[in-house]
Each structure stands twice: as structure tokens, then as C-alpha cells.
Scaffold this motif. Structure first.
Motif, mmCIF file in Angstrom:
data_model
loop_
_atom_site.group_PDB
_atom_site.id
_atom_site.type_symbol
_atom_site.label_atom_id
_atom_site.label_comp_id
_atom_site.label_asym_id
_atom_site.label_seq_id
_atom_site.Cartn_x
_atom_site.Cartn_y
_atom_site.Cartn_z
ATOM 1 N N VAL A 1 -107.827 -21.771 -44.348
ATOM 2 C CA VAL A 1 -108.413 -22.629 -43.322
ATOM 3 C C VAL A 1 -107.410 -22.672 -42.173
ATOM 4 O O VAL A 1 -106.362 -23.291 -42.275
ATOM 5 C CB VAL A 1 -108.691 -24.044 -43.862
ATOM 6 C CG1 VAL A 1 -109.268 -24.928 -42.774
ATOM 7 C CG2 VAL A 1 -109.640 -23.983 -45.051
ATOM 8 N N TYR A 2 -107.720 -21.978 -41.103
ATOM 9 C CA TYR A 2 -106.745 -21.753 -40.031
ATOM 10 C C TYR A 2 -107.284 -22.226 -38.694
ATOM 11 O O TYR A 2 -108.491 -22.451 -38.515
ATOM 12 C CB TYR A 2 -106.388 -20.265 -39.937
ATOM 13 C CG TYR A 2 -107.584 -19.349 -39.762
ATOM 14 C CD1 TYR A 2 -108.100 -19.061 -38.503
ATOM 15 C CD2 TYR A 2 -108.205 -18.774 -40.866
ATOM 16 C CE1 TYR A 2 -109.193 -18.234 -38.345
ATOM 17 C CE2 TYR A 2 -109.300 -17.941 -40.725
ATOM 18 C CZ TYR A 2 -109.796 -17.676 -39.459
ATOM 19 O OH TYR A 2 -110.893 -16.870 -39.321
ATOM 20 N N ASN A 3 -106.378 -22.358 -37.748
ATOM 21 C CA ASN A 3 -106.706 -22.685 -36.375
ATOM 22 C C ASN A 3 -106.560 -21.414 -35.555
ATOM 23 O O ASN A 3 -105.482 -20.829 -35.479
ATOM 24 C CB ASN A 3 -105.763 -23.782 -35.855
ATOM 25 C CG ASN A 3 -106.116 -24.256 -34.464
ATOM 26 O OD1 ASN A 3 -106.172 -23.465 -33.532
ATOM 27 N ND2 ASN A 3 -106.344 -25.546 -34.317
ATOM 28 N N ARG A 4 -107.637 -20.977 -34.945
ATOM 29 C CA ARG A 4 -107.633 -19.690 -34.229
ATOM 30 C C ARG A 4 -106.643 -19.673 -33.074
ATOM 31 O O ARG A 4 -106.004 -18.653 -32.812
ATOM 32 C CB ARG A 4 -109.049 -19.387 -33.721
ATOM 33 C CG ARG A 4 -110.037 -19.086 -34.848
ATOM 34 C CD ARG A 4 -111.464 -18.938 -34.307
ATOM 35 N NE ARG A 4 -112.370 -18.532 -35.366
ATOM 36 C CZ ARG A 4 -112.951 -19.365 -36.216
ATOM 37 N NH1 ARG A 4 -112.689 -20.661 -36.130
ATOM 38 N NH2 ARG A 4 -113.769 -18.925 -37.147
ATOM 39 N N ASN A 5 -106.511 -20.798 -32.390
ATOM 40 C CA ASN A 5 -105.568 -20.852 -31.281
ATOM 41 C C ASN A 5 -104.129 -20.724 -31.772
ATOM 42 O O ASN A 5 -103.294 -20.068 -31.137
ATOM 43 C CB ASN A 5 -105.748 -22.154 -30.508
ATOM 44 C CG ASN A 5 -105.035 -22.148 -29.174
ATOM 45 O OD1 ASN A 5 -105.046 -21.148 -28.451
ATOM 46 N ND2 ASN A 5 -104.411 -23.258 -28.837
ATOM 47 N N HIS A 6 -103.822 -21.319 -32.923
ATOM 48 C CA HIS A 6 -102.491 -21.198 -33.495
ATOM 49 C C HIS A 6 -102.193 -19.758 -33.904
ATOM 50 O O HIS A 6 -101.071 -19.272 -33.720
ATOM 51 C CB HIS A 6 -102.349 -22.122 -34.708
ATOM 52 C CG HIS A 6 -102.395 -23.578 -34.357
ATOM 53 N ND1 HIS A 6 -102.286 -24.577 -35.302
ATOM 54 C CD2 HIS A 6 -102.516 -24.207 -33.151
ATOM 55 C CE1 HIS A 6 -102.360 -25.743 -34.692
ATOM 56 N NE2 HIS A 6 -102.504 -25.551 -33.399
ATOM 57 N N ILE A 7 -103.194 -19.079 -34.464
ATOM 58 C CA ILE A 7 -102.998 -17.683 -34.868
ATOM 59 C C ILE A 7 -102.682 -16.821 -33.653
ATOM 60 O O ILE A 7 -101.821 -15.923 -33.703
ATOM 61 C CB ILE A 7 -104.248 -17.160 -35.596
ATOM 62 C CG1 ILE A 7 -104.523 -17.992 -36.849
ATOM 63 C CG2 ILE A 7 -104.090 -15.695 -35.955
ATOM 64 C CD1 ILE A 7 -103.402 -17.998 -37.846
ATOM 65 N N LYS A 8 -103.343 -17.089 -32.561
ATOM 66 C CA LYS A 8 -103.087 -16.323 -31.336
ATOM 67 C C LYS A 8 -101.629 -16.462 -30.906
ATOM 68 O O LYS A 8 -100.952 -15.461 -30.605
ATOM 69 C CB LYS A 8 -104.017 -16.820 -30.220
ATOM 70 C CG LYS A 8 -103.676 -16.259 -28.845
ATOM 71 C CD LYS A 8 -104.412 -16.998 -27.747
ATOM 72 C CE LYS A 8 -103.899 -16.556 -26.375
ATOM 73 N NZ LYS A 8 -104.512 -17.327 -25.271
#
Length: 683
Positions: free
Chosen positions: A333-340
């Protein structure tokens, strides 16, 4: 709300507003009108007093004059012996085990004591700010402590009896609706007024243990609390020697360090001019309003941590990283903005040649050599569950619970203190937290064959202090602590913040990726095209089915849905059954029940496999009753803490993964939209 301010700063209790019946009259004492004092400043004759409430102007004037006269003659500075008599106000006498002081005890705390003074209410409102302890959760917790201690001290009512009382909450005429909501929740569902509920939970768990059978078919023998308390009261430490040179020492500073990481930061001597930061909390980036809590600052901290770790442990110069590739393991369960931002940090910050993005649950299955498994990863502060089939995890089966090994440690410490634990440990300090973590790993278990009380020894080793050797008795608290994973309401005993559950929701969209799945779904709606024409996968179909669901209200993680209610917080066994129930077919569900993989360091307890198998078997749906529940703890004799890292190493060498590597040039050119083509999952 005014009455709560009085609990913090008044000399006496303002009024006994808690009453077991409606007929009881609540009368306020005339001389208990509270006053605001400037922080960290002693009382003087010209101190301005502001009455909180008065019925009329005459009463207000008379009370002010009376209080001014009393303060000018009696409340002199304790530091000046010529102005204060032995019967006058003195500095607060500390016994050494206080963690919270309220009212006069806090006002007359001698300067220099290791306490942080907080003012939960200012200007008639909750004092929400960006300072330490200024979050709304922290303020509510402070008010809860103030109310609890004031009730016990002034009203002489045990917190266990509060379920027999009713309370009146006085709110200001101009109020904040959100603050009122949290105040009511604190009074009715908080730790103070719901202490009895949590205590009953602890008793019910003890009763369940007493009804369990050992492997020989006999009932378990409960531990005798009186025997344990009496033994631990008499337990005195044996002073062995000072810490040897080979023991753990405080971090030695050369004078030119600007950043410390890992154990160097953990064993930094108190008082050193460093600010301790935790970039990751509960499995996500620790974005907050505190110092160093911005996303940019957190990414910079992670870059420093990675860079220093690579140079120290791998002995690779940062200038040579353009010759290396890196695998980024992301949570289920991830945050797409954080992955970027993480990818930008690895490729453009540290300068790696290329990057590969993989889910942690997928890595765990590859490391364990399993094609299909329900992966249960219990870490230090979070627990994640995801069902993996042939290297792919369905979005509907992903769930993250915000509790883990650290919460078990705190509950275990709380239970030890109930059994007269002889060593005064401070879990808020780094050394104290490390000590309790080691004690938990040594003593806690889920082996039902261990009954009664056992004698054990432990050593306390603090840098630059003598080594203390203790002998104590422990009982069922060694089992009840880990059972918090199955009874999450136990975690409320330690007065932590509200735990939450997180599930991955639909893609919220990004300005750098206009042709994402939302675009495809909206295009289909506009032109009435079928799934086949758009080439949608089953994952996209699932997204389409839920696209109209409400997503607003999640400020921190825009593409993660958070469930904040304590009533919805699931135990580990319930969460496993719920996630498996979200699988597409009965055949897949049957395979998941037959392959449950445990990984992470938060479940390293003896007997966890047998106990979890028993709990899941009791809740398995009727159509799968004949299915054998198989629990994998250490597949291939690999440590469960590193099974995901082993899997990532295997995945990076596969021929099928070579097309998924993202180079620095590709990322600079295409950005986040490249992940829809290169990632091994639907991003």
C-alpha cells in the motif's frame, strides 16, 4: 472546555463536576478561580491574573483582590529563603518515576528538570501548532492525562470506576466543531474513561489462556500474580562492573560530523547538539508539520542515509554509483507521489545507473520459493497483508495495519510494570527503547505449553554506567503481549495514538501522466467502448467498479484510503481471512489458505505458527473447512527479516525482469508515466 483548563493550572480542583446521578449539585469553590501564568517564569507581585469565569463583576473583583493579596504574601519564589518560610511554596519534589506532572506540580517544577512544558489550551481554544506536542492528537492526549490525574488526586476516584459516572463538558460560545468532536471522543472512548474496557480486555485474554489446552491435553496453569509481585519486590540488582570496552559505548564524535545514521544516532549521548529524525514511520514517509517533516527534507534525509550506508557497509564510493543498478522495494500500500520522489532520489540524487521497482510481497514469495501465498509482513510499526498469485498481487487484497513489534514492546512493558518490574526503564529514551526491544525478544512467546511463572535473568547495560543484573519472575504477560496482534484493543493500554488501517485505492492521477487509467476509464464512458477495445486488465476493471466511490478526505496520502475507527481495527487473523476473501475465485482462496507466509521481525515468537494456524482455522469459511492451513515461518531456513531482500536479489537477475529496468535518461525524459510501462504491476 473551560473546566479542562482549570484542571491544568488551578491550585485546587475547580468543581467536582463528575457525578453518578443527575441530582448531585456541582458547586465551584470561590478560591479556585484559575490563572494563566507565563511559561518558565516564577510568580511575582505584578503577575497579571485573568479569571476564567465569574458569575458577576462584584464576585470577580473580590476574588481577584483576594488572590492578589494571597500571592503577594504567600507565593514567593522558592529560590529565595528570606522571602519564603518552610510553610511556603516549594519546588516540586520529584521521586524519580514521574512521567507527567500537572497543575501546581508543573508550575513549580524547578528549572533545568528534564520535562517539556506544554499548554494544551490557549486563548480558550486547543493550542494546535507546529511545535513539539502541538498536534491535535498530542493535545488530546495531554488533556486526557490532565483529566485522569486530576480525577484521581482531587476527587479520589479510581479511573477503573469512571464507567459509573457521567461528565459535563462546558464548551465556549465560539467553538471549533472538530475540536469538540475529539473532546467528546476523549471523554467517552478515550483511555481515561474507557480504562475499564481495556482492563476487561486484558482479563478476558487471561481467561482465554486459562481455558486453552497444552499439547498434552491438560488445561494451562495460570500464573500467580501475588507470588510474582512479592518476588519482584524483593529483587535487587547485582552490580557487576562498569561497561567493558567491548560493550556498547556512546558514539564518539570527532567534531566534524554533521549527520549520524543507524547505531551512531541511536547511541548518541544525550545533550549533544543533534536533531533526531525518523524519515519513515508506520511504513510510509513521515511527512508532518514538525521540523524536518516536509517531503523534501525527508527525501534529503533518506539520501544521506543511503549514501553513508553504501560508503560504510559496501565500501563503494558515491562517484562509482553510475556503474551500479538498484532495486527499490516498495510497500504493498504505497503513495504514488512518494514513489516518484524516491526514484528521483536514487537516479538523479545518488546517481545510480538504473532502478527496478518491485512490491515487497512479491519479493517475499520469490525469496521463499513460493508461486502463490498470502504474505503477512509484521514489521516494527506496521503490518501488511497481500495475496500473491504468480508474481502478481491483486489490489483488493492489500491491507496495511498500523501496529507492529514496537506496539507489542510497549504493551509488554506495561504488563511488566503491573507485576512490579524492579528496573525503572524509560521507553521514551533511545537506550531504554532498545533495552525493552531486546527484553521482548528474549522473553515473549506464544507457546501454550509454558505455564505458570518462570524465573529469568536479564542485564541492563547503559554506556558509562555499571552493569546491573536482575532476577525476576514472569508469567502470562510474556504471552499476552504478543497477543496484542490478535486483540488490537490491548494497544490502547499504552495510550498511543489511534491506529489505522490503509488500503490502496484508485489512482488519483498526476499532472505528468495525463493518459493514465482514469483517462482510459473516462474515455470508455464517453464513447461507450468495451474493455477489450481499451485493453483493460482485470485490475483496471476492478478500479472501474469502484471509481465512483468517495475518495475525498484523505489529506496525507491521496491514493491511500485510511480507516481511522478503532472499532474497525482488525486483529491479525481477521485481517488475513478478510484479505483472502477478496480473491477472485474459490480455487485461489483455497490455495491462499494453504500457503500463508510470515515474514518480518515483528513475529519472531516461538509458537507463532501453531497459534496463528489455530486462529485462522477457527474463522475459515465453511466451504474451506477441509482445507489444511499451512503457515510458512522460515522457508528454506532463511531469516524471516531478510526474506524480501533475498527475493529482490533473485528477481533482479531474471531475464524477464531486464525489460523493467528504468534508466536515468529514460526517467529524465518520461518521468512518472514510464512506470505504467516498466513496472511489473499496475501503477
Amino acid at each position: 472546555m473551560d473546566s479542562l483548563i482549570a484542571k491544568e493550572v488551578t491550585e485546587r480542583s475547580e468543581s467536582k463536576t463528575i457525578s453518578p446521578s443527575l441530582d448531585t449539585e456541582c458547586k465551584a469553590e470561590t478560591n479556585s478561580i484559575p490563572a494563566f501564568f507565563r511559561s518558565k517564569q516564577t510568580l511575582t507581585e505584578d503577575t497579571h491574573l485573568l479569571p476564567l469565569k465569574a458569575t458577576n463583576k462584584e464576585l470577580e473583583k473580590s476574588v481577584l483582590l483576594t488572590r492578589l493579596q494571597e500571592l503577594s504574601t504567600e507565593c514567593r519564589s522558592p529560590a529565595n529563603s528570606w522571602r519564603s518560610t518552610p510553610n511556603g511554596q516549594q519546588w516540586t519534589q520529584l521521586k524519580g518515576n514521574e512521567d507527567v506532572l500537572i497543575g501546581e506540580e508543573a508550575l513549580y517544577l524547578k528549572p533545568g528538570q528534564p520535562f517539556h512544558t506544554r499548554w494544551p489550551i490557549r486563548r480558550g481554544l486547543l493550542n494546535v501548532s507546529n511545535c513539539l506536542g502541538g498536534s491535535l492528537t498530542s493535545i488530546i492526549s495531554d488533556l486526557e492525562s490532565i483529566c485522569g490525574k486530576a480525577i484521581e488526586k482531587h476527587f479520589e476516584i479510581s479511573l477503573k470506576e469512571l464507567n459509573q459516572y457521567r461528565v459535563v463538558l462546558i464548551i465556549p460560545d465560539v467553538y471549533n466543531r472538530s475540536h469538540i468532536k475529539y473532546m467528546i471522543e476523549m471523554l467517552l472512548n478515550g483511555h481515561v474513561f474507557s480504562f475499564m474496557k481495556h482492563n476487561e480486555c486484558q482479563k478476558s485474554i487471561a481467561n482465554v489462556l486459562n481455558s486453552c489446552l497444552t499439547s498434552s491435553g491438560r488445561l494451562r496453569t495460570a500464573s500467580n500474580t501475588d507470588v510474582i509481585n512479592n518476588f519482584n519486590k524483593r529483587s535487587k540488582p547485582i552490580v557487576l562492573s562498569k561497561s567493558t570496552p567491548n560493550g556498547q559505548q556512546w558514539t564518539q564524535l570527532k567534531g566534524n560530523e554533521d549527520v549520524l545514521i543507524g547505531e551512531e544516532a541511536l547511541y548518541l549521548k544525550p545533550g549533544q547538539p543533534f536533531h533526531i529524525r525518523w524519515p519513515i514511520r508506520r511504513g510510509v514517509l513521515n511527512v508532518s508539520n514538525c521540523l524536518g517533516g516536509s517531503l523534501t527534507s525527508i527525501i534529503a534525509d533518506l539520501e544521506s542515509i543511503c549514501g553513508k550506508a553504501i560508503e560504510k557497509h559496501f565500501e563503494i564510493s558515491l562517484k562509482e554509483l553510475n556503474q551500479y543498478r538498484v532495486v527499490l522495494i516498495i510497500p504493498d500500500v504505497y503513495n504514488r507521489n512518494h514513489i516518484k520522489y524516491m526514484i528521483e532520489m536514487l537516479l538523479n540524487g545518488l546517481g545510480f545507473q538504473s532502478c527496478l521497482l518491485i512490491h515487497e510481497a512479491v519479493c517475499a514469495t520469490f525469496g521463499a520459493g513460493l508461486s502463490t501465498a498470502c504474505v503477512v509482513d509484521v514489521g516494527h510499526e506496521k503490518t501488511s497483508i497481500c495475496c500473491i498469485e504468480d508474481g502478481f498481487g491483486s489490489r483488493n487484497t492489500r491491507l496495511t495495519l498500523e501496529y507492529g513489534g514496537s506496539d507489542i514492546t510497549q504493551v509488554f512493558h506495561y504488563l511488566l510494570k503491573q507485576k512490579t518490574f524492579p528496573y525503572e526503564c524509560k521507553p521514551e529514551t533511545r537506550v531504554g527503547a532498545l533495552f525493552l526491544e531486546g527484553l521482548k525478544q528474549k522473553l515473549c512467546h506464544l507457546n501454550l505449553d509454558v505455564c505458570g511463572h518462570q524465573e529469568t535473568r536479564f542485564r541492563v547495560t547503559v554506556p558509562e554506567e555499571p552493569v546491573l543484573d536482575y532476577t525476576i519472575l514472569v508469567g502470562d504477560e510474556c504471552i499476552i503481549g504478543p497477543l496484542g496482534l490478535f486483540y488490537p484493543e490491548l494497544f490502547a493500554l499504552t495510550m498511543n495514538s489511534t491506529k489505522r488501517m490503509r488500503i490502496l485505492y484508485r489512482n488519483d492521477g498526476h499532472s505528468d501522466d495525463p493518459f493514465d487509467e482514469n483517462y482510459l476509464i473516462q474515455t470508455k464512458r464517453k464513447y461507450g467502448e468495451s474493455n477489450d477495445n481499451l485493453g483493460q486488465t482485470s485490475e483496471s476493471a476492478a478500479i472501474e467498479a469502484t471509481i465512483d466511490d468517495e475518495l475525498d478526505g484523505c489529506d496525507v496520502n491521496p491514493n491511500v484510503k485510511e480507516i481511522n475507527s478503532d472499532q474497525q481495527l482488525l486483529g491479525l487473523d481477521q485481517a488475513i481471512v478478510q484479505c483472502i476473501d477478496q480473491c477472485e475465485s474459490d480455487e485461489v482462496k483455497r490455495r491462499m489458505f494453504g500457503s500463508i507466509l510470515l515474514c518480518g521481525g515483528g513475529l519472531a515468537f516461538n509458537g507463532i505458527d501453531k497459534y496463528l494456524r489455530s486462529r485462522v482455522s477457527q474463522q475459515i469459511p465453511n466451504q474451506f473447512r477441509g482445507q489444511t492451513v499451512e503457515i510458512h515461518v522460515k522457508p528454506k531456513d532463511i531469516d524471516s527479516q531478510i526474506v524480501s531482500w533475498k527475493g529482490a536479489a533473485v528477481l533482479s537477475l531474471l531475464d524477464s525482469a531486464q525489460e523493467m529496468w528504468i534508466t536515468s535518461d529514460e526517467w529524465t525524459k518520461s518521468g512518472i508515466k514510464l512506470l505504467r510501462e516498466k513496472a511489473s504491476f499496475v501503477f
